[in-house]
Design a protein around this motif. Structure first.
Motif, PDB file in Angstrom:
ATOM      1  N   MET A   1      -2.107  26.257   9.601  1.00 41.55           N
ATOM      2  CA  MET A   1      -3.471  25.949   9.172  1.00 41.55           C
ATOM      3  C   MET A   1      -3.536  24.643   8.383  1.00 41.55           C
ATOM      4  SD  MET A   1      -4.712  29.751   7.970  1.00 41.55           S
ATOM      5  CE  MET A   1      -4.903  31.109   9.140  1.00 41.55           C
TER       6      MET A   1
ATOM      7  N   THR B   1      -9.823  29.138  19.393  1.00 41.97           N
ATOM      8  CA  THR B   1      -9.726  30.503  18.884  1.00 41.97           C
ATOM      9  C   THR B   1      -8.963  31.426  19.827  1.00 41.97           C
ATOM     10  OG1 THR B   1     -11.854  31.074  19.902  1.00 41.97           O
ATOM     11  CG2 THR B   1     -11.894  30.297  17.625  1.00 41.97           C
TER      12      THR B   1
ATOM     13  N   SER C   1      -9.234  34.774   7.110  1.00 39.21           N
ATOM     14  CA  SER C   1      -9.648  36.174   6.956  1.00 39.21           C
ATOM     15  C   SER C   1      -9.330  36.974   8.220  1.00 39.21           C
ATOM     16  CB  SER C   1     -11.141  36.258   6.632  1.00 39.21           C
ATOM     17  OG  SER C   1     -11.914  35.644   7.642  1.00 39.21           O
ATOM     18  N   GLN C   2      -9.547  36.365   9.393  1.00 39.07           N
ATOM     19  CA  GLN C   2      -9.193  37.036  10.652  1.00 39.07           C
ATOM     20  C   GLN C   2      -7.685  37.261  10.738  1.00 39.07           C
ATOM     21  OE1 GLN C   2     -10.861  34.141  13.353  1.00 39.07           O
ATOM     22  NE2 GLN C   2     -12.654  35.416  13.807  1.00 39.07           N
TER      23      GLN C   2
ATOM     24  N   SER D   1      -9.190  32.252  11.877  1.00 41.80           N
ATOM     25  CA  SER D   1      -9.527  31.904  10.501  1.00 41.80           C
ATOM     26  C   SER D   1      -8.586  32.687   9.586  1.00 41.80           C
ATOM     27  CB  SER D   1     -10.980  32.270  10.193  1.00 41.80           C
ATOM     28  OG  SER D   1     -11.148  33.677  10.186  1.00 41.80           O
TER      29      SER D   1
ATOM     30  N   TRP E   1      -9.171  29.763   2.589  1.00 39.17           N
ATOM     31  CA  TRP E   1      -9.970  30.935   2.959  1.00 39.17           C
ATOM     32  C   TRP E   1     -11.107  30.569   3.916  1.00 39.17           C
ATOM     33  CZ3 TRP E   1      -8.868  35.892   2.527  1.00 39.17           C
ATOM     34  CH2 TRP E   1      -9.876  36.824   2.791  1.00 39.17           C
ATOM     35  N   SER E   2     -11.616  29.355   3.782  1.00 33.53           N
ATOM     36  CA  SER E   2     -12.731  28.917   4.630  1.00 33.53           C
ATOM     37  C   SER E   2     -12.265  28.194   5.898  1.00 33.53           C
ATOM     38  CB  SER E   2     -13.668  28.004   3.839  1.00 33.53           C
ATOM     39  OG  SER E   2     -12.980  26.844   3.398  1.00 33.53           O
ATOM     40  N   TYR E   3     -10.972  28.150   6.130  1.00 37.89           N
ATOM     41  CA  TYR E   3     -10.413  27.468   7.297  1.00 37.89           C
ATOM     42  C   TYR E   3     -10.941  28.054   8.598  1.00 37.89           C
ATOM     43  CZ  TYR E   3      -6.938  26.566  10.979  1.00 37.89           C
ATOM     44  OH  TYR E   3      -6.320  26.250  12.163  1.00 37.89           O
ATOM     45  N   GLU E   4     -11.307  27.184   9.546  1.00 38.40           N
ATOM     46  CA  GLU E   4     -11.747  27.600  10.869  1.00 38.40           C
ATOM     47  C   GLU E   4     -10.926  26.840  11.914  1.00 38.40           C
ATOM     48  OE1 GLU E   4     -13.813  29.910  11.825  1.00 38.40           O
ATOM     49  OE2 GLU E   4     -14.471  30.483   9.803  1.00 38.40           O
TER      50      GLU E   4
END
Length: 420
Positions: free
Chosen positions: A249, A191, A51-52, A49, A184-187
């Motif tokens: 992304m 992973t 933030s990660q 993500s 910012w809300s991307y997932e």
């Protein structure tokens, strides 16, 4: 008339030839503004993500900054390249091991860079990719021999150009996603683990970072060398990661060149990408040439040609196995820098003899063993491969050098004999 070695490949750089802070920063920023780091950023963006990604990028580049800053300090204090510094810890002939490993990896980076330019350009222009790889690789190799001064000028142009173009690409990609809130809300759909992500982040420039002394030795003071190096690795590497990650992304493409083509930036992307890779690949050939010259004592220019041709031939393989290549670097390269740092700060207590007056032992087997141990630790220990290698190698080297010094003192102590 004896030729003067203006690159000081086999001796310390004298204070009269040192550069000020801004020149040092310029060189180090050019070193870290490497398009292959964007590809690594793209790999992170595809598996984290936003933030990660920011957290991983900060932690990884802080670690890189500490590592390279330590090497920059040693280089500025001594005026020596990585290969000459290795003689203190590894020995005269023992230094051939790090020289070979570092030289080999720089040939690999050269190949990755050539392919990073040729593959997207050949696809976009419908040209033969292998022909373009050959032409571009040979052109860079030729310029590394005859056009060093011109490449310095190109570096001043390429660094701000890639920064501007990359920033514009990030802005366009963010708008395409729907704005910063969406970014910012991307997932991600798939992973990455924290350990895998940090291995990619740190491993992306651990090879180049180990060669920091080759460039930082020209700094006037150790302070300017450290500050310039930390800023360059933290700022430069972070920007490259960001450019690659946001494109991945937004468009699902880890290759920044393909992203730029989608954004209608074909001609500017080709020009700026080509300039940036050209100047960075010149650094790779320079560093690899120093390494093989240390081993053979042949002129560095010979290996500029040989390494350029080898890197060109291996370009597609390196490009297609990029992440795997980073994992190999993460296991084998950090141990070299760890030994140099441990030897200077902990074993010798910052007291290195003047290089031209030194008589080095042929091989320090403790250093060779510590390097091998570091590679094994990196592979077997859980966690972050490059950091495991750094910490494990330094610990093994310090402990066994301490034990070796105790043994030597016992052997040198006079034998007391009872009076008859």
């Amino acid at each position: 008339m004896k030729k003067i070695d203006v690159e000081y490949s086999l001796q310390a750089v004298p204070q009269s030839e040192r550069n000020n802070f801004w020149k040092t920063l310029s060189v180090m920023l050019g070193f870290t503004f490497f398009s292959a780091s964007m590809l690594a950023g793209g790999e992170l963006g595809a598996g984290l993500s936003f933030s990660q990604f920011i957290l991983i990028m900060l932690i990884g580049n802080i670690a890189l900054g500490m590592y390279t800053g330590s090497l920059a300090y040693i280089a500025a204090k001594t005026g020596l390249s990585t290969h000459l510094l290795a003689k203190y810890a590894f020995g005269e002939k023992g230094s051939y091991l790090p020289s070979f490993l570092l030289g080999f990896t720089q040939v690999g980076w050269f190949g990755v860079g050539v392919a990073m330019f040729a593959v997207p350009v050949a696809t976009a222009m419908d040209w033969n990719v292998y022909a373009l790889i050959f032409i571009f690789g040979v052109a860079i190799t030729a310029s590394a021999i005859f056009g060093m001064k011109a490449l310095v000028v190109l570096g001043f142009i390429a660094v701000p150009a890639i920064a501007i173009l990359g920033s514009y690409s990030v802005f366009e990609a963010t708008e395409y996603m729907g704005g910063f809130d969406t970014l910012w809300s991307y997932e991600p759909t798939e992973t990455l683990t924290v350990a895998a992500a940090l291995t990619i982040c740190v491993g992306s420039f651990i090879s180049g970072g180990t060669l920091t002394p080759d460039f930082a030795r020209f700094a006037k003071t150790s302070r300017s060398a450290v500050v310039a190096t930390v800023i360059a690795f933290f700022l430069g590497n972070s920007l490259m990661f960001l450019f690659g990650a946001v494109g991945a992304m937004s468009y699902g493409l880890p290759d920044i060149s393909e992203v730029m083509f989608l954004q209608g930036l074909m001609i500017p992307a080709i020009i700026v990408l080509g300039l940036n890779i050209w100047t960075t690949n010149d650094n790779a050939l320079y560093a690899s040439g120093l390494g093989f010259a240390n081993i053979t004592k042949l002129p560095k220019k010979v290996f500029v040609v040989v390494n350029g041709l080898v890197g060109t031939l291996l370009a597609m393989w390196m490009y297609n196995n990029f992440v795997g290549f980073l994992n190999i670097l993460g296991a084998a390269i950090p141990s070299i820098g760890a030994i140099i740092i441990a030897d200077y700060f902990f074993v010798r207590k910052r007291k290195y003899g003047t290089f031209k007056e030194m008589t080095f032992k042929p091989v320090n087997w403790v250093a060779i063993g510590a390097w091998a141990s570091g590679v094994v630790i990196a592979q077997l220990a859980p966690g972050i491969t490059p950091l495991n290698a750094l910490i494990g190698t330094a610990t093994v080297y310090i402990v066994f050098m301490y034990l070796a010094s105790i043994k030597m003192k016992k052997e040198e102590a006079p034998v007391l004999r009872k009076a008859d």
